[in-house]
Enzyme design. Structure first.
Site, PDB file in Angstrom:
ATOM      1  N   ALA A 183       0.868  -1.180   0.025  1.00  0.00           N
ATOM      2  CA  ALA A 183      -0.039   0.051   0.008  1.00  0.00           C
ATOM      3  C   ALA A 183       0.827   1.078  -0.084  1.00  0.00           C
ATOM      4  O   ALA A 183       2.094   1.095   0.271  1.00  0.00           O
ATOM      5  CB  ALA A 183      -1.019   0.029   1.152  1.00  0.00           C
ATOM      6  N   GLY A 197       0.547  -5.059   0.960  1.00  0.00           N
ATOM      7  CA  GLY A 197      -0.692  -5.008   0.180  1.00  0.00           C
ATOM      8  C   GLY A 197      -0.349  -5.768  -1.269  1.00  0.00           C
ATOM      9  O   GLY A 197      -1.224  -6.246  -1.778  1.00  0.00           O
ATOM     10  N   GLU A 229      -0.982  -9.241  -0.763  1.00  0.00           N
ATOM     11  CA  GLU A 229      -2.348  -9.557  -0.415  1.00  0.00           C
ATOM     12  C   GLU A 229      -3.342  -9.306  -1.655  1.00  0.00           C
ATOM     13  O   GLU A 229      -4.266  -9.871  -1.768  1.00  0.00           O
ATOM     14  CB  GLU A 229      -2.945  -8.358   0.607  1.00  0.00           C
ATOM     15  CG  GLU A 229      -2.275  -8.478   2.037  1.00  0.00           C
ATOM     16  CD  GLU A 229      -2.508  -7.266   2.859  1.00  0.00           C
ATOM     17  OE1 GLU A 229      -2.007  -6.008   2.716  1.00  0.00           O
ATOM     18  OE2 GLU A 229      -3.047  -7.406   4.119  1.00  0.00           O
ATOM     19  N   GLU A 263       4.560  -5.056   7.155  1.00  0.00           N
ATOM     20  CA  GLU A 263       3.699  -3.897   7.842  1.00  0.00           C
ATOM     21  C   GLU A 263       4.270  -3.378   9.279  1.00  0.00           C
ATOM     22  O   GLU A 263       4.253  -2.318   9.826  1.00  0.00           O
ATOM     23  CB  GLU A 263       2.220  -4.213   7.876  1.00  0.00           C
ATOM     24  CG  GLU A 263       1.557  -3.809   6.416  1.00  0.00           C
ATOM     25  CD  GLU A 263       1.687  -5.214   5.685  1.00  0.00           C
ATOM     26  OE1 GLU A 263       2.131  -6.070   6.104  1.00  0.00           O
ATOM     27  OE2 GLU A 263       0.664  -5.158   4.730  1.00  0.00           O
TER      28      GLU A 263
HETATM   29  N1  CAA Z   1       4.496   3.061  -0.555  1.00  0.00           N
HETATM   30  C1  CAA Z   1       4.933   4.203  -1.170  1.00  0.00           C
HETATM   31  N2  CAA Z   1       6.254   4.450  -1.779  1.00  0.00           N
HETATM   32  C2  CAA Z   1       6.790   3.420  -2.103  1.00  0.00           C
HETATM   33  C3  CAA Z   1       6.499   2.197  -1.351  1.00  0.00           C
HETATM   34  C4  CAA Z   1       5.132   2.043  -0.877  1.00  0.00           C
HETATM   35  N3  CAA Z   1       4.727   0.733  -0.247  1.00  0.00           N
HETATM   36  N4  CAA Z   1       7.567   1.298  -2.030  1.00  0.00           N
HETATM   37  C5  CAA Z   1       8.260   1.810  -2.551  1.00  0.00           C
HETATM   38  N5  CAA Z   1       8.025   3.298  -2.857  1.00  0.00           N
HETATM   39  C6  CAA Z   1       8.739   4.221  -3.476  1.00  0.00           C
HETATM   40  C7  CAA Z   1      10.034   4.768  -2.856  1.00  0.00           C
HETATM   41  O1  CAA Z   1       9.517   5.538  -1.947  1.00  0.00           O
HETATM   42  C8  CAA Z   1      10.690   5.227  -3.900  1.00  0.00           C
HETATM   43  O2  CAA Z   1      10.121   6.620  -4.200  1.00  0.00           O
HETATM   44  P1  CAA Z   1      11.395   7.864  -4.284  1.00  0.00           P
HETATM   45  O3  CAA Z   1      12.061   7.433  -5.346  1.00  0.00           O
HETATM   46  O4  CAA Z   1      10.370   8.876  -4.546  1.00  0.00           O
HETATM   47  O5  CAA Z   1      11.944   7.823  -2.944  1.00  0.00           O
HETATM   48  C9  CAA Z   1      10.553   4.265  -5.274  1.00  0.00           C
HETATM   49  O6  CAA Z   1       9.253   3.843  -4.674  1.00  0.00           O
HETATM   50  C10 CAA Z   1      11.562   3.311  -5.313  1.00  0.00           C
HETATM   51  O7  CAA Z   1      11.648   2.469  -4.083  1.00  0.00           O
HETATM   52  P2  CAA Z   1      12.832   2.309  -3.435  1.00  0.00           P
HETATM   53  O8  CAA Z   1      13.939   3.469  -3.733  1.00  0.00           O
HETATM   54  O9  CAA Z   1      12.831   2.297  -1.886  1.00  0.00           O
HETATM   55  O10 CAA Z   1      13.549   1.248  -4.127  1.00  0.00           O
HETATM   56  P3  CAA Z   1      14.606   0.092  -3.285  1.00  0.00           P
HETATM   57  O11 CAA Z   1      14.770  -0.936  -4.516  1.00  0.00           O
HETATM   58  O12 CAA Z   1      15.946   0.713  -2.720  1.00  0.00           O
HETATM   59  O13 CAA Z   1      13.684  -0.922  -2.292  1.00  0.00           O
HETATM   60  C11 CAA Z   1      11.708  -1.931  -1.596  1.00  0.00           C
HETATM   61  C12 CAA Z   1      12.475  -1.737  -2.854  1.00  0.00           C
HETATM   62  C13 CAA Z   1      12.765  -3.015  -0.437  1.00  0.00           C
HETATM   63  C14 CAA Z   1      10.424  -2.694  -2.032  1.00  0.00           C
HETATM   64  C15 CAA Z   1      11.216  -0.808  -0.767  1.00  0.00           C
HETATM   65  O14 CAA Z   1      10.808   0.142  -1.663  1.00  0.00           O
HETATM   66  C16 CAA Z   1      10.427  -0.972   0.438  1.00  0.00           C
HETATM   67  O15 CAA Z   1      10.939  -1.493   1.525  1.00  0.00           O
HETATM   68  N6  CAA Z   1       9.181  -0.610   0.135  1.00  0.00           N
HETATM   69  C17 CAA Z   1       8.133  -0.627   1.147  1.00  0.00           C
HETATM   70  C18 CAA Z   1       7.587  -1.882   1.231  1.00  0.00           C
HETATM   71  C19 CAA Z   1       6.616  -2.026   2.349  1.00  0.00           C
HETATM   72  O16 CAA Z   1       6.715  -1.753   3.806  1.00  0.00           O
HETATM   73  N7  CAA Z   1       5.409  -2.388   1.968  1.00  0.00           N
HETATM   74  C20 CAA Z   1       4.154  -2.499   3.093  1.00  0.00           C
HETATM   75  C21 CAA Z   1       3.550  -1.261   2.818  1.00  0.00           C
HETATM   76  S1  CAA Z   1       2.040  -1.047   4.160  1.00  0.00           S
HETATM   77  C22 CAA Z   1       0.987  -1.869   3.702  1.00  0.00           C
HETATM   78  O17 CAA Z   1       1.095  -2.617   2.380  1.00  0.00           O
HETATM   79  C23 CAA Z   1      -0.146  -2.295   4.412  1.00  0.00           C
HETATM   80  C24 CAA Z   1      -1.083  -3.030   4.055  1.00  0.00           C
HETATM   81  O18 CAA Z   1      -1.533  -4.177   4.786  1.00  0.00           O
HETATM   82  C25 CAA Z   1      -2.030  -2.876   2.882  1.00  0.00           C
END
Ligand code: CAA
Length: 261
Positions: free
Chosen positions: A69, A112, A115, A135
Protein backbone atom coordinates in the site's frame (compact mmCIF):
# COMPACT_ATOMS: atom_id res chain seq x y z
CA UNK A 1 -10.70 0.36 -22.64
CA UNK A 2 -11.31 3.18 -20.17
CA UNK A 3 -8.48 5.67 -19.75
CA UNK A 4 -7.05 4.72 -16.39
CA UNK A 5 -4.27 6.65 -14.72
CA UNK A 6 -2.44 3.91 -12.82
CA UNK A 7 -3.28 0.68 -14.65
CA UNK A 8 -3.30 -0.62 -18.21
CA UNK A 9 -6.17 -2.81 -19.31
CA UNK A 10 -5.83 -4.79 -22.53
CA UNK A 11 -7.22 -7.81 -24.31
CA UNK A 12 -4.78 -10.54 -25.23
CA UNK A 13 -4.35 -10.13 -29.01
CA UNK A 14 -4.22 -13.92 -29.33
CA UNK A 15 -7.34 -14.57 -27.28
CA UNK A 16 -9.94 -11.89 -26.76
CA UNK A 17 -11.43 -13.83 -23.84
CA UNK A 18 -8.30 -13.03 -21.82
CA UNK A 19 -8.06 -9.58 -20.20
CA UNK A 20 -4.75 -8.34 -18.80
CA UNK A 21 -4.62 -5.72 -16.07
CA UNK A 22 -1.12 -4.28 -15.53
CA UNK A 23 -0.30 -2.12 -12.52
CA UNK A 24 1.53 0.90 -13.84
CA UNK A 25 3.02 3.22 -11.23
CA UNK A 26 6.70 2.53 -11.92
CA UNK A 27 7.84 5.60 -9.98
CA UNK A 28 6.50 4.02 -6.76
CA UNK A 29 7.10 0.32 -7.48
CA UNK A 30 3.35 0.02 -8.10
CA UNK A 31 2.47 1.11 -4.55
CA UNK A 32 -1.27 0.72 -4.14
CA UNK A 33 -2.79 4.12 -3.50
CA UNK A 34 -6.50 4.92 -3.51
CA UNK A 35 -6.47 5.59 -7.26
CA UNK A 36 -4.92 2.18 -7.95
CA UNK A 37 -7.48 0.54 -5.68
CA UNK A 38 -10.43 2.28 -7.32
CA UNK A 39 -9.12 1.59 -10.81
CA UNK A 40 -8.25 -2.08 -10.24
CA UNK A 41 -11.61 -2.73 -8.61
CA UNK A 42 -13.60 -0.81 -11.26
CA UNK A 43 -11.75 -2.50 -14.14
CA UNK A 44 -12.05 -5.97 -12.59
CA UNK A 45 -15.77 -5.51 -11.94
CA UNK A 46 -16.38 -4.24 -15.48
CA UNK A 47 -14.48 -7.20 -16.97
CA UNK A 48 -16.32 -9.56 -14.63
CA UNK A 49 -19.64 -8.32 -16.01
CA UNK A 50 -18.46 -8.92 -19.59
CA UNK A 51 -19.54 -12.41 -20.72
CA UNK A 52 -16.79 -12.24 -23.37
CA UNK A 53 -14.08 -12.35 -20.69
CA UNK A 54 -13.14 -15.82 -19.47
CA UNK A 55 -10.06 -15.01 -17.42
CA UNK A 56 -8.46 -11.92 -15.92
CA UNK A 57 -4.70 -11.77 -15.46
CA UNK A 58 -3.22 -9.22 -13.05
CA UNK A 59 0.44 -8.35 -13.25
CA UNK A 60 2.96 -5.63 -12.46
CA UNK A 61 6.43 -4.82 -13.74
CA UNK A 62 9.52 -6.98 -13.81
CA UNK A 63 10.85 -5.19 -10.70
CA UNK A 64 7.65 -5.05 -8.70
CA UNK A 65 4.25 -6.65 -8.74
CA UNK A 66 3.46 -4.10 -6.00
CA UNK A 67 5.64 -2.92 -3.09
CA UNK A 68 2.64 -2.52 -0.84
CA UNK A 69 0.00 0.00 0.00
CA UNK A 70 1.16 3.58 -0.54
CA UNK A 71 2.93 4.43 2.70
CA UNK A 72 3.22 8.14 1.90
CA UNK A 73 -0.51 8.38 1.26
CA UNK A 74 -1.37 6.62 4.54
CA UNK A 75 1.19 8.37 6.72
CA UNK A 76 -0.82 11.53 7.67
CA UNK A 77 -4.18 9.84 8.23
CA UNK A 78 -5.89 9.52 11.58
CA UNK A 79 -8.18 6.93 13.04
CA UNK A 80 -11.55 8.60 12.36
CA UNK A 81 -10.69 9.06 8.70
CA UNK A 82 -9.43 5.50 8.28
CA UNK A 83 -12.61 4.22 9.91
CA UNK A 84 -15.05 6.59 8.21
CA UNK A 85 -13.63 5.93 4.75
CA UNK A 86 -13.33 2.21 5.57
CA UNK A 87 -9.80 2.35 4.14
CA UNK A 88 -8.92 -0.68 1.92
CA UNK A 89 -12.40 -2.22 2.12
CA UNK A 90 -12.99 -1.71 -1.61
CA UNK A 91 -10.28 -4.33 -2.22
CA UNK A 92 -12.70 -6.96 -0.89
CA UNK A 93 -14.67 -6.48 -4.11
CA UNK A 94 -11.75 -7.92 -6.09
CA UNK A 95 -12.13 -11.12 -4.09
CA UNK A 96 -15.81 -11.18 -5.05
CA UNK A 97 -15.12 -11.14 -8.78
CA UNK A 98 -16.56 -14.40 -10.14
CA UNK A 99 -14.42 -14.67 -13.29
CA UNK A 100 -11.20 -16.63 -12.63
CA UNK A 101 -8.15 -14.46 -11.99
CA UNK A 102 -4.43 -15.18 -12.43
CA UNK A 103 -1.76 -13.15 -10.63
CA UNK A 104 1.62 -13.07 -12.39
CA UNK A 105 4.12 -11.89 -9.79
CA UNK A 106 7.61 -10.69 -10.61
CA UNK A 107 9.80 -8.85 -8.12
CA UNK A 108 8.35 -7.33 -4.96
CA UNK A 109 4.96 -8.50 -3.69
CA UNK A 110 5.09 -6.93 -0.25
CA UNK A 111 2.33 -5.93 2.14
CA UNK A 112 -0.65 -4.95 0.03
CA UNK A 113 1.15 -6.38 -3.02
CA UNK A 114 1.24 -9.83 -1.42
CA UNK A 115 -2.38 -9.34 -0.35
CA UNK A 116 -3.42 -8.36 -3.87
CA UNK A 117 -1.75 -11.49 -5.27
CA UNK A 118 -3.55 -13.60 -2.66
CA UNK A 119 -6.89 -12.09 -3.72
CA UNK A 120 -6.35 -13.79 -7.09
CA UNK A 121 -7.21 -17.42 -7.83
CA UNK A 122 -4.02 -18.74 -9.45
CA UNK A 123 -0.71 -17.29 -8.30
CA UNK A 124 2.28 -17.72 -10.62
CA UNK A 125 5.65 -16.38 -9.51
CA UNK A 126 8.78 -15.42 -11.40
CA UNK A 127 12.01 -16.73 -9.87
CA UNK A 128 12.66 -13.10 -8.85
CA UNK A 129 9.48 -12.80 -6.76
CA UNK A 130 9.74 -11.67 -3.14
CA UNK A 131 6.75 -12.05 -0.83
CA UNK A 132 6.16 -10.67 2.62
CA UNK A 133 3.96 -8.79 5.05
CA UNK A 134 6.45 -6.23 6.39
CA UNK A 135 3.78 -3.86 7.80
CA UNK A 136 5.00 -4.43 11.36
CA UNK A 137 8.17 -2.54 10.50
CA UNK A 138 5.96 0.50 9.80
CA UNK A 139 4.06 0.21 13.06
CA UNK A 140 0.96 -1.39 11.53
CA UNK A 141 -0.29 -4.83 10.54
CA UNK A 142 -1.66 -6.14 7.23
CA UNK A 143 -4.93 -4.47 6.25
CA UNK A 144 -6.09 -6.16 3.02
CA UNK A 145 -6.55 -9.63 4.49
CA UNK A 146 -2.88 -10.68 4.72
CA UNK A 147 -3.01 -12.04 8.25
CA UNK A 148 -5.92 -14.28 7.24
CA UNK A 149 -5.13 -15.31 3.67
CA UNK A 150 -1.39 -15.84 4.27
CA UNK A 151 -2.18 -18.01 7.30
CA UNK A 152 -4.65 -20.12 5.31
CA UNK A 153 -2.16 -20.39 2.42
CA UNK A 154 1.07 -21.25 4.25
CA UNK A 155 -0.01 -22.13 7.78
CA UNK A 156 0.48 -20.49 11.15
CA UNK A 157 4.18 -21.23 11.60
CA UNK A 158 5.42 -19.28 8.61
CA UNK A 159 2.62 -16.69 8.55
CA UNK A 160 3.29 -15.78 12.15
CA UNK A 161 7.02 -15.46 11.55
CA UNK A 162 6.51 -13.31 8.47
CA UNK A 163 3.94 -11.01 10.11
CA UNK A 164 5.92 -10.64 13.36
CA UNK A 165 9.39 -10.14 11.90
CA UNK A 166 8.56 -8.60 8.53
CA UNK A 167 11.05 -10.90 6.83
CA UNK A 168 10.42 -11.78 3.19
CA UNK A 169 10.24 -15.10 1.34
CA UNK A 170 11.85 -15.74 -2.00
CA UNK A 171 9.99 -17.52 -4.78
CA UNK A 172 11.37 -20.94 -3.81
CA UNK A 173 10.23 -20.66 -0.22
CA UNK A 174 6.85 -19.32 -1.36
CA UNK A 175 6.37 -22.30 -3.63
CA UNK A 176 7.44 -24.85 -1.02
CA UNK A 177 5.08 -23.20 1.44
CA UNK A 178 2.15 -23.45 -0.96
CA UNK A 179 1.64 -19.73 -1.59
CA UNK A 180 2.23 -19.99 -5.34
CA UNK A 181 1.27 -22.74 -7.73
CA UNK A 182 4.46 -22.56 -9.81
CA UNK A 183 7.71 -20.65 -10.37
CA UNK A 184 8.82 -19.73 -13.87
CA UNK A 185 11.94 -17.89 -15.09
CA UNK A 186 11.29 -14.13 -14.95
CA UNK A 187 11.63 -13.72 -18.69
CA UNK A 188 8.90 -16.28 -19.29
CA UNK A 189 6.43 -15.13 -16.63
CA UNK A 190 4.14 -13.10 -18.85
CA UNK A 191 3.98 -15.73 -21.59
CA UNK A 192 3.40 -18.53 -19.09
CA UNK A 193 0.71 -16.61 -17.19
CA UNK A 194 -0.99 -15.79 -20.48
CA UNK A 195 -0.89 -19.47 -21.41
CA UNK A 196 -2.58 -20.36 -18.12
CA UNK A 197 -5.15 -17.58 -18.60
CA UNK A 198 -5.87 -18.74 -22.16
CA UNK A 199 -6.38 -22.29 -20.95
CA UNK A 200 -8.85 -21.16 -18.29
CA UNK A 201 -10.58 -18.80 -20.74
CA UNK A 202 -10.99 -21.75 -23.13
CA UNK A 203 -13.15 -23.61 -20.61
CA UNK A 204 -16.87 -23.06 -20.29
CA UNK A 205 -17.24 -19.83 -18.34
CA UNK A 206 -20.08 -20.96 -16.06
CA UNK A 207 -18.22 -24.19 -15.32
CA UNK A 208 -14.99 -22.33 -14.51
CA UNK A 209 -16.96 -19.95 -12.30
CA UNK A 210 -18.49 -22.88 -10.42
CA UNK A 211 -15.09 -24.57 -10.03
CA UNK A 212 -13.75 -21.33 -8.52
CA UNK A 213 -16.76 -20.97 -6.27
CA UNK A 214 -16.43 -24.57 -5.09
CA UNK A 215 -12.71 -24.28 -4.27
CA UNK A 216 -13.27 -20.98 -2.48
CA UNK A 217 -16.04 -22.54 -0.42
CA UNK A 218 -13.38 -24.76 1.18
CA UNK A 219 -12.12 -21.67 3.01
CA UNK A 220 -15.51 -20.71 4.38
CA UNK A 221 -17.21 -23.88 5.58
CA UNK A 222 -16.97 -27.37 7.08
CA UNK A 223 -15.86 -30.34 4.97
CA UNK A 224 -19.34 -31.90 4.95
CA UNK A 225 -21.01 -28.64 3.90
CA UNK A 226 -18.33 -27.97 1.31
CA UNK A 227 -18.73 -31.42 -0.22
CA UNK A 228 -22.52 -30.97 -0.27
CA UNK A 229 -22.09 -27.58 -2.00
CA UNK A 230 -19.77 -29.14 -4.59
CA UNK A 231 -22.22 -31.99 -5.22
CA UNK A 232 -25.11 -29.58 -5.84
CA UNK A 233 -23.05 -27.56 -8.33
CA UNK A 234 -21.90 -30.78 -9.99
CA UNK A 235 -25.51 -31.90 -10.44
CA UNK A 236 -26.53 -28.44 -11.71
CA UNK A 237 -23.90 -28.60 -14.47
CA UNK A 238 -25.92 -31.36 -16.12
CA UNK A 239 -28.39 -28.62 -17.08
CA UNK A 240 -25.75 -26.89 -19.23
CA UNK A 241 -25.10 -27.21 -22.94
CA UNK A 242 -21.38 -27.24 -22.17
CA UNK A 243 -21.64 -30.48 -20.17
CA UNK A 244 -23.35 -32.11 -23.17
CA UNK A 245 -20.71 -30.68 -25.50
CA UNK A 246 -17.72 -31.55 -23.30
CA UNK A 247 -18.75 -35.16 -22.86
CA UNK A 248 -19.81 -35.54 -26.51
CA UNK A 249 -16.47 -34.15 -27.67
CA UNK A 250 -14.57 -36.61 -25.48
CA UNK A 251 -16.58 -39.53 -26.82
CA UNK A 252 -16.17 -38.35 -30.43
CA UNK A 253 -12.42 -37.79 -29.89
CA UNK A 254 -12.52 -34.07 -30.88
CA UNK A 255 -11.86 -30.81 -29.01
CA UNK A 256 -14.97 -29.34 -27.34
CA UNK A 257 -16.55 -26.14 -28.57
CA UNK A 258 -17.99 -24.56 -25.48
CA UNK A 259 -20.74 -21.95 -25.86
CA UNK A 260 -20.60 -20.74 -22.24
CA UNK A 261 -24.10 -21.76 -21.34
N1 CAA B 1 4.57 3.19 -0.65
C1 CAA B 1 4.97 4.36 -1.20
N2 CAA B 1 6.07 4.48 -1.93
C2 CAA B 1 6.81 3.39 -2.13
C3 CAA B 1 6.46 2.14 -1.58
C4 CAA B 1 5.28 2.07 -0.81
N3 CAA B 1 4.84 0.91 -0.28
N4 CAA B 1 7.40 1.23 -1.93
C5 CAA B 1 8.31 1.88 -2.67
N5 CAA B 1 7.96 3.19 -2.80
C6 CAA B 1 8.68 4.24 -3.53
C7 CAA B 1 9.89 4.68 -2.76
O1 CAA B 1 9.54 5.61 -1.77
C8 CAA B 1 10.73 5.27 -3.86
O2 CAA B 1 10.21 6.55 -4.16
P1 CAA B 1 11.25 7.81 -4.31
O3 CAA B 1 12.07 7.45 -5.50
O4 CAA B 1 10.33 8.96 -4.54
O5 CAA B 1 12.03 7.86 -3.05
C9 CAA B 1 10.41 4.38 -5.06
O6 CAA B 1 9.17 3.73 -4.73
C10 CAA B 1 11.47 3.30 -5.28
O7 CAA B 1 11.62 2.58 -4.07
P2 CAA B 1 13.04 2.40 -3.33
O8 CAA B 1 13.93 3.52 -3.69
O9 CAA B 1 12.77 2.16 -1.90
O10 CAA B 1 13.55 1.08 -4.07
P3 CAA B 1 14.56 -0.01 -3.48
O11 CAA B 1 14.86 -0.92 -4.61
O12 CAA B 1 15.67 0.64 -2.74
O13 CAA B 1 13.70 -0.83 -2.38
C11 CAA B 1 11.76 -1.98 -1.51
C12 CAA B 1 12.58 -1.59 -2.76
C13 CAA B 1 12.57 -2.91 -0.61
C14 CAA B 1 10.50 -2.70 -1.99
C15 CAA B 1 11.39 -0.71 -0.73
O14 CAA B 1 10.83 0.24 -1.62
C16 CAA B 1 10.40 -0.93 0.39
O15 CAA B 1 10.74 -1.43 1.44
N6 CAA B 1 9.10 -0.54 0.17
C17 CAA B 1 8.07 -0.62 1.16
C18 CAA B 1 7.64 -2.05 1.39
C19 CAA B 1 6.56 -2.09 2.46
O16 CAA B 1 6.79 -1.77 3.61
N7 CAA B 1 5.34 -2.49 2.06
C20 CAA B 1 4.22 -2.54 2.95
C21 CAA B 1 3.44 -1.26 2.86
S1 CAA B 1 2.17 -1.12 4.09
C22 CAA B 1 0.92 -2.04 3.51
O17 CAA B 1 0.97 -2.60 2.47
C23 CAA B 1 -0.30 -2.10 4.42
C24 CAA B 1 -1.27 -3.15 4.02
O18 CAA B 1 -1.48 -4.15 4.67
C25 CAA B 1 -2.06 -2.99 2.83
Amino acid sequence: TAPYETILVERDPENERVAVLTLNRPEALNALNLTVMDEVVAAAEALDRDPGVGCLMITGSERAFAAGADIKEMRPRGYPEMYLTDWFTAWDRLGQVRTPTVAAVSGYALGGGCELAMLCDILLAADTAVFGQPEIKLGVIPGIGGSQRLTRAIGKAKAMELCLTGRTMDAGEAERAGLVSRIVPAGELRAEALAVARTVAGMSKPVAMMAKEAVNRAFETSLAEGVRFERRLFHALFATADQKEGMAAFTEKRPPEFTHH
